[in-house]
Motif scaffolding. Structure first.
Motif: not given
Lengths: 316, 363
Positions: A5, A135-138, A142, A146
């Motif tokens: 990610t 959502l940043a952690n998805v 993310g 982001g």
């Protein structure tokens, strides 16, 4: 997953300026105009947008200035290659030489007196990635969401540029101009006006790519901020076979190389920095050789047939 | 009434001489306007630039110092451009030749007899320049890979190779951490003529004369001209296009390489940061301003060298950025290119009836 990610996030950010310039140049080349001035236009877009943002504090104004500057630079190229029928290779080179010199001049002159009139080393307002909360952690998503407004812009630009070129009447005329300007002329298209228009549009997008470097990616101004990106883009246009949708692949590859470079340097590798820094340039050569070889083998010609030649109208 | 453009069979003789001068003048005016907007007096600035570049013996030798690499790279670029091979890799060819010459000067000198050190240095340096130009030439002639991009990408690669060497394995152990190789032994220095101007000047002038002779008076020069005009026509005449392009580009790279040899053996006497100050790119302007004529290149190179030295001077005297010189050079090509309309096309004014008649008659 976290590593992928974060690599993807850097890749998309690094590829953003490339996407803008690749699509811009694709449109110009589809109209038969080869613009080797991208590197100079990108530098001018970067220096002008940064100076504007620094003094006015307005990022919107900075973008408008970059668009204007990019359009003007491309206008010179269009005038020389369309109206004056000059050699497009040399005209483009001179845009790059002029843009490099002028951007460097402005960078040493436009700054505040307290900084010796230099723009180098200053910090101004900048675009930051959107805060997307949880959502940043998805994973993956993310990284995609982001991002700053420039990268978000590419998500829209790529499909739009593809749709315009392949699904609209104007896009059909544009493709005709590049393949056979005489036929396009007979179809009632104003060939030279279109060449001007698409070249200027290409310059504006390229300058936007430069603005992304100075306002979001690096951010700030330094003399060699583009580091040859304007040239890599010329290769990306060939790699994407003049199709805006494929611009994403090239940008991902080169953005990915940047991300890997970043990662390796941060982890303190034994590979000397010079060799890591060579990667984008060597990759460009390899990609270019591979695509040319593939074109020869499959007997496909990707480039618009009239690319690089002046259109001299015969009297009717 | 309409204007009709007709491609000339041969270029206009008057325009080819007049256009560069007008281009220079236009660049002066444009820069002048820019200087006014930045609150500087253009006349004072130009006077300071001129004085800084040509005002004294010392100033002139410094101008020559910059003109020497510009002459050699300008000649190399012009030769390739004649064949429509867009070699924008002079910068890299120069750099790699500097690296190769350093290798000879530092690592061969312990066992190589002193008298043949200098010739060997020149030879290996030129070969390295030719090799670096040979890669894109080979890719172009065998696979039709676009040479503009390959030559340019190799510039970055060559500069990174040189950085790697003088920051890493070749760094002078007694250099107090200063990034650069050790100083060359005296036997590997280019003799100097005056000030810092070195014998590279003679090499450049001889190269210009020889290149002019080869292009104008020999069978090979004729073949290159035919290829430059039309590769197709050349093939019909039984000229080997690929082989000639390859040979000419190798020579082009060797000339650019000689510039790099001169920089390390004549000026810095070691490999260090700032081997090339963008000479390889300015060479494009030199070649084009000289209309690719080898005999005109030394003169244009001196003017361009003067702009660079003059630019440094205005920075010291008037506090204006030294990139002024670069900016002026960049502006010079625009009027030059616009002028090509007058050198390559004949412009006719026609009334409505004439246009129609001409169209009917197929003129």
């Amino acid at each position: 997953m976290g590593l992928i990610t974060s690599l993807l996030a850097i890749t998309l950010r690094a590829g953003t300026s490339l996407v803008y310039a690749t699509i811009g140049e694709t449109y110009a080349e589809r109209a038969g105009i080869l613009n080797l001035g991208l590197e100079g236009i990108m530098l001018m877009g970067a220096v002008s947008s940064f100076a504007t943002a620094y003094y006015t504090g307005s990022l919107a104004l900075a973008i408008i200035v970059a668009l204007g500057v990019g359009g003007l630079m491309a206008l010179i190229h269009a005038f020389l290659s369309v109206t004056m029928k000059a050699n497009q290779v040399v005209s483009g080179l001179s845009i790059t030489l002029f843009g490099t010199g002028f951007a460097s001049f402005l960078g040493q002159r436009l700054g505040p007196a307290s900084n010796g009139y230099y723009l180098v080393g200053l910090t101004g307002p900048r675009f930051t990635p959107f805060d997307i909360g949880g959502l940043a952690n998805v994973p993956i998503l993310g990284a995609v969401l982001g991002q700053d407004i420039f990268t978000w812009g590419t998500y829209l630009l790529i499909p739009l540029a593809w749709f315009y070129l392949y699904r609209t009447r104007n896009g059909l005329s544009l493709r005709a101009i590049g393949e056979n300007p005489r036929t396009a002329d007979a179809m009632g298209v104003n060939v030279n006006r279109a060449k001007y228009g698409y070249t200027i549009f290409g310059g504006m997008l390229t300058a936007l790519g430069g603005a992304h470097l100075a306002l979001a990616y690096t951010p700030g101004w330094s003399e060699n901020i583009t580091g040859g990106r304007g040239w890599i883009v010329i290769a990306l246009v060939i790699f994407s076979m003049w199709n805006p949708a494929r611009a994403i692949t090239g940008a991902l590859i080169f953005g990915g190389i940047n991300a890997v470079q970043f990662r390796l340097q941060a982890s303190g590798t034994n590979i000397p920095a010079a060799f890591l820094n060579m990667l984008p340039y060597l990759t460009t050569i390899v990609v270019l050789v591979a695509i040319t070889w593939w074109e020869t083998l499959s007997k496909r010609v990707g480039s618009p047939a009239s690319l690089g030649t002046a259109y001299v109208r015969e009297d009717k | 009434m309409t204007l009709v453009f007709e491609k000339r069979k041969t270029v206009s003789k008057t325009a080819i001489v007049v256009v560069p001068f007008i281009s220079f003048a236009v660049s002066l005016v444009l820069t002048g306007v820019l200087l006014v907007t930045f609150g500087a007096n253009p006349f004072e600035t130009f006077a300071a630039m001129f004085k800084g570049a040509f005002g004294s013996g010392r100033a002139f030798t410094e101008t020559l110092v910059k003109a020497i690499p510009l002459m050699l790279t300008g000649l190399g670029v012009a030769l390739a451009f004649k064949l429509r091979f867009w070699n924008i890799g002079a910068e890299g060819q120069l750099t790699l030749a500097g690296v190769a010459a350093t290798w000879v000067a530092v690592y061969w000198s312990p066992w190589l007899p002193a008298p043949i050190l200098l010739p060997m240095l020149v030879l290996v340096g030129c070969a390295a320049g030719a090799l670096w130009a040979g890669i894109p030439a080979l890719l172009k002639t065998s696979l039709k890979v676009d040479e503009t991009l390959v030559t340019l990408m190799l510039n970055y690669v060559a500069i990174l190779i040189s950085q790697f060497l003088y920051y890493g394995p070749w760094r002078d152990p007694k250099g107090f951490g200063f990034p650069g190789t050790e100083m060359f032994p005296k036997a590997a220095w280019f003799p100097r003529i005056a000030g810092r101007a070195h014998i590279g000047l003679y090499f450049a002038l001889v190269a210009a004369a020889v290149l002019w002779f080869v292009l104008q008076r020999t069978r090979w020069g004729f073949e290159l001209k035919v290829i430059g005009n039309s590769p197709k026509a050349a093939r019909y005449q039984g000229i080997s296009v690929e082989r000639n392009i390859l040979l000419a580009v190798l020579l082009s790279g060797a000339l650019c390489g000689l510039a790099g040899v001169g920089e390390v053996a004549g000026i810095s006497r070691r490999l260090q940061q700032g081997l090339s100050l963008g000479y390889g790119y300015t060479a494009i302007i030199v070649a084009w301003m000289a209309q690719l004529n080898p005999l005109a290149i030394p003169f244009v190179a001196i003017i361009m060298g003067g702009l660079l030295v003059g630019g440094d001077q205005v920075q010291m005297v008037m506090g204006l950025p030294s990139s002024m010189g670069l900016l002026m050079q960049g502006m010079m090509l625009f009027p030059m290119l616009a002028g090509s309309l007058f050198t390559e096309y004949r412009i006719k004014r026609m009334t409505g009836t004439q246009t129609r008649e001409a169209a009917r008659g197929g003129v």
